[in-house]
Design an enzyme around this catalytic site. Structure first.
Site, PDB file in Angstrom:
ATOM      1  N   LYS A  84     -51.037 -21.436 -44.255  1.00 16.93           N
ATOM      2  CA  LYS A  84     -50.500 -20.592 -45.331  1.00 16.93           C
ATOM      3  C   LYS A  84     -49.512 -19.590 -44.742  1.00 16.93           C
ATOM      4  O   LYS A  84     -49.762 -19.013 -43.678  1.00 16.93           O
ATOM      5  CB  LYS A  84     -51.648 -19.847 -46.015  1.00 16.93           C
ATOM      6  CG  LYS A  84     -51.233 -18.979 -47.192  1.00 16.93           C
ATOM      7  CD  LYS A  84     -52.450 -18.280 -47.796  1.00 16.93           C
ATOM      8  CE  LYS A  84     -52.090 -17.440 -49.012  1.00 16.93           C
ATOM      9  NZ  LYS A  84     -53.277 -16.756 -49.583  1.00 16.93           N
ATOM     10  N   SER A 159     -53.951 -17.618 -54.432  1.00 20.94           N
ATOM     11  CA  SER A 159     -52.614 -17.633 -53.895  1.00 20.94           C
ATOM     12  C   SER A 159     -52.373 -18.718 -52.846  1.00 20.94           C
ATOM     13  O   SER A 159     -51.225 -19.026 -52.530  1.00 20.94           O
ATOM     14  CB  SER A 159     -52.283 -16.267 -53.280  1.00 20.94           C
ATOM     15  OG  SER A 159     -53.172 -15.992 -52.203  1.00 20.94           O
ATOM     16  N   SER A 183     -58.565 -16.506 -53.305  1.00 23.35           N
ATOM     17  CA  SER A 183     -57.373 -17.312 -53.037  1.00 23.35           C
ATOM     18  C   SER A 183     -57.568 -18.565 -52.203  1.00 23.35           C
ATOM     19  O   SER A 183     -56.640 -19.361 -52.109  1.00 23.35           O
ATOM     20  CB  SER A 183     -56.295 -16.451 -52.380  1.00 23.35           C
ATOM     21  OG  SER A 183     -55.610 -15.733 -53.365  1.00 23.35           O
TER      22      SER A 183
HETATM   23  N1  GLN Z   1     -55.782 -13.421 -57.547  1.00 24.29           N
HETATM   24  C1  GLN Z   1     -56.308 -12.319 -56.788  1.00 24.29           C
HETATM   25  C2  GLN Z   1     -55.219 -11.298 -56.579  1.00 24.29           C
HETATM   26  O1  GLN Z   1     -54.137 -11.531 -57.036  1.00 24.29           O
HETATM   27  C3  GLN Z   1     -56.841 -12.803 -55.457  1.00 24.29           C
HETATM   28  C4  GLN Z   1     -55.772 -13.135 -54.518  1.00 24.29           C
HETATM   29  C5  GLN Z   1     -56.266 -13.440 -53.143  1.00 24.29           C
HETATM   30  O2  GLN Z   1     -57.426 -13.776 -52.940  1.00 24.29           O
HETATM   31  N2  GLN Z   1     -55.385 -13.294 -52.182  1.00 24.29           N
HETATM   32  O3  GLN Z   1     -55.428 -10.289 -55.986  1.00 24.29           O
END
Ligand code: GLN
Length: 496
Positions: A84, A159, A183
């Site tokens: 990632k 994400s 994410s």
């Molecule tokens: N969707 C959540 C956020 O936007 C979690 C994102 C993540 O785990 N990086 O914060």
């Protein structure tokens, strides 16, 4: 069909001399060239680097064969993986899905990438992400949206949507993502792959670009439970360069598979089903598939009981104070001077304004404003301090429930993959995608998502398994047994 292999299958064939790492890597690169125009999982591809690493792996395998030491070779030798793009690889562009880092070349390398390199793994490239890992669909990437391989009109989740889609579409054998509020697990669920959010402190965050430092953790995304266990074992462990890294031995995560195998099934394992995790409004097919999965685990010998996590409904508001607060502090470093984009201006102040105004996307700006507000004098006690207090209550909910059960089973996401564009203009409904995942990050414990069915539209459904701090082996044992009794993980999207 080398690209469709799991890590464990490819590793066995590499050792048997039936395939070479170079062939394997070339096959996966060909697969990327064939499908990534449609899937759009990768932000940066590293074909030359990957093929050079594959050649080195082939040399290491040949040397080990000649020396009779093949058994000592790290299992990831010659295995092509994706990373990632919030995790640094030295000398490679790290964008975090943001324009502000569009031309940023990382001068140092994440601890997890060091470990993969030491194990002889092959790095194919960097995968797409919501900007600074803020989002649940990859639609917040400043570059492009990744598409769900099961249905290209749908989001892959986020994400870590690039990593999940790459695993799902066989554009890598496995991948690393990061999980701050879901994410790794939510895109794993939406793409029908396995994803683990390790306990806070299990995997070094050195070289993971910070979003919310008290919540961030790197985790594997893989085609099956064995591969996820292999990758977790390879990246986990103490690292003095991360002050929150915990010095505990790394168990043999793959070895626990055999404890759940055969006659022994899940006897002795206590599984809790939290009543607050089947909220009205969730997709009925998700609830049905998760309940059926729990029933199957009971048939395999687990003792199932209902548990309560009474502060569940506070997790989302608490997360959206704490995560933006930490993000607003972490993102202050993008000032146009030290990293990446630097917009020309006559004054320092104007330089900050232009750089951050042009470099950050709307969601990142929203979080910076929320976080700065919550931390400001006069509001700190009312918001940030309060949120930290409720965070403790959420943690205690899990501690109490996990006195009675070993594993908590629930849905990963309230819905299957939604349509691209469906939630972009409605941040609150986007935030709700993580309503079942983010309480774990607040509690610092571990969880995973694995496939447990499909909805009527043919989209995968994820089962979330949760355990206490450093109990990854316990969830893996349950996951192995469930996976052996089902075939969800063997289903693949129609070839792209
Ligand atoms: N969707 C959540 C956020 O936007 C979690 C994102 C993540 O785990 N990086 O914060």
């Amino acid at each position: 069909m080398l690209h469709s292999f799991t890590i464990h299958r490819a590793a066995a064939l590499l050792r048997a001399g039936e395939i070479s790492a170079t062939e394997l890597t070339a096959a996966v690169l060909d697969r990327i060239y064939a499908v990534d125009n449609a899937v759009k999982a990768y932000l940066t591809l590293l074909p030359e680097v990957a093929l050079a690493q594959a050649a080195a792996a082939d040399a290491a395998i040949a040397a080990a064969r000649a020396a009779g030491t093949l058994a000592d070779l790290p299992i990831l030798t010659g295995i092509p993986l994706a990373i990632k793009d919030v995790i640094t690889v030295a000398g490679v562009r790290t964008t975090c899905g943001s324009k502000i880092l569009e031309s940023y070349i990382a001068p140092y390398q994440a601890a997890v990438v060091d470990r993969l390199a030491a194990a002889g793994a092959v790095i194919l490239g960097k995968t797409n992400t919501d900007e600074f890992a803020m989002g649940s669909s990859t639609e917040n990437s400043a570059y492009f949206t990744t598409h769900n391989p099961w249905n290209l009109d749908r989001v892959p989740g986020g994400s870590s949507g690039g990593s999940a889609a790459a695993v799902c579409a066989d554009e890598c054998l496995a991948a690393l993502g990061s999980d701050t509020g879901g994410s790794v697990r939510q895109p794993a669920a939406l793409c029908g792959v396995v994803g683990i959010k390790p306990t806070y402190g299990r995997v070094s965050r050195y070289g993971l670009v910070a979003y919310a430092s008290s919540l961030d953790q790197i985790g594997p995304l893989a085609k099956d439970v064995t591969d996820a266990a292999i990758l977790l074992g390879a990246v986990a462990g103490y690292d003095p360069r991360d002050s929150t890294s915990v010095d505990l031995p790394v168990p043999d995560y793959v070895g626990v598979r055999d404890q759940g195998a055969g006659d022994r099934g899940l006897h002795g394992l206590r599984i809790g089903v939290p009543r607050e995790y089947f909220a009205p409004g969730m997709q009925a097919e998700v609830e049905g598939a998760v309940r059926a999965a729990v029933e199957l685990m009971a048939e395999l010998g687990a003792e199932v009981r209902e548990v309560s996590l009474p502060h569940t409904d506070l997790a989302l508001p608490v997360y959206y104070i704490i995560a933006p607060a930490e993000a607003s502090a972490n993102l202050a470093r993008y000032d146009g001077i030290r990293y990446g984009l630097s917009a020309p201006a006559d004054s320092l102040w104007e330089g900050y304004r232009r750089t951050r105004g042009q470099g950050f996307g709307a969601e990142v700006k929203r979080r910076i404003m929320l976080g700065t507000y919550a931390l400001s004098a006069g509001y700190y006690d009312a918001y940030y301090l309060k949120a930290q207090q409720v965070r403790t209550l959420i943690k205690q909910d899990f501690e109490l429930a996990l006195q009675d059960v070993d594993v908590i089973a629930c849905p990963t996401s309230p819905t299957t993959a939604f349509r691209i564009g469906e939630k972009v203009d409605d941040p609150l409904s986007m935030y709700l995608s993580d309503v079942f995942t983010l309480s774990l990050n607040l509690a610092g414990i571990c969880g995973m998502s694995m496939p447990c069915g499909f909805d009527a539209a043919g989209l995968p459904i994820g089962l979330q398994l949760i355990a206490g701090a450093f109990a990854e082996a316990t969830i893996l044992r349950a996951a192995f047994a469930y996976e052996q009794a089902t075939a969800w993980h063997k289903q693949k999207p129609a070839p792209g």
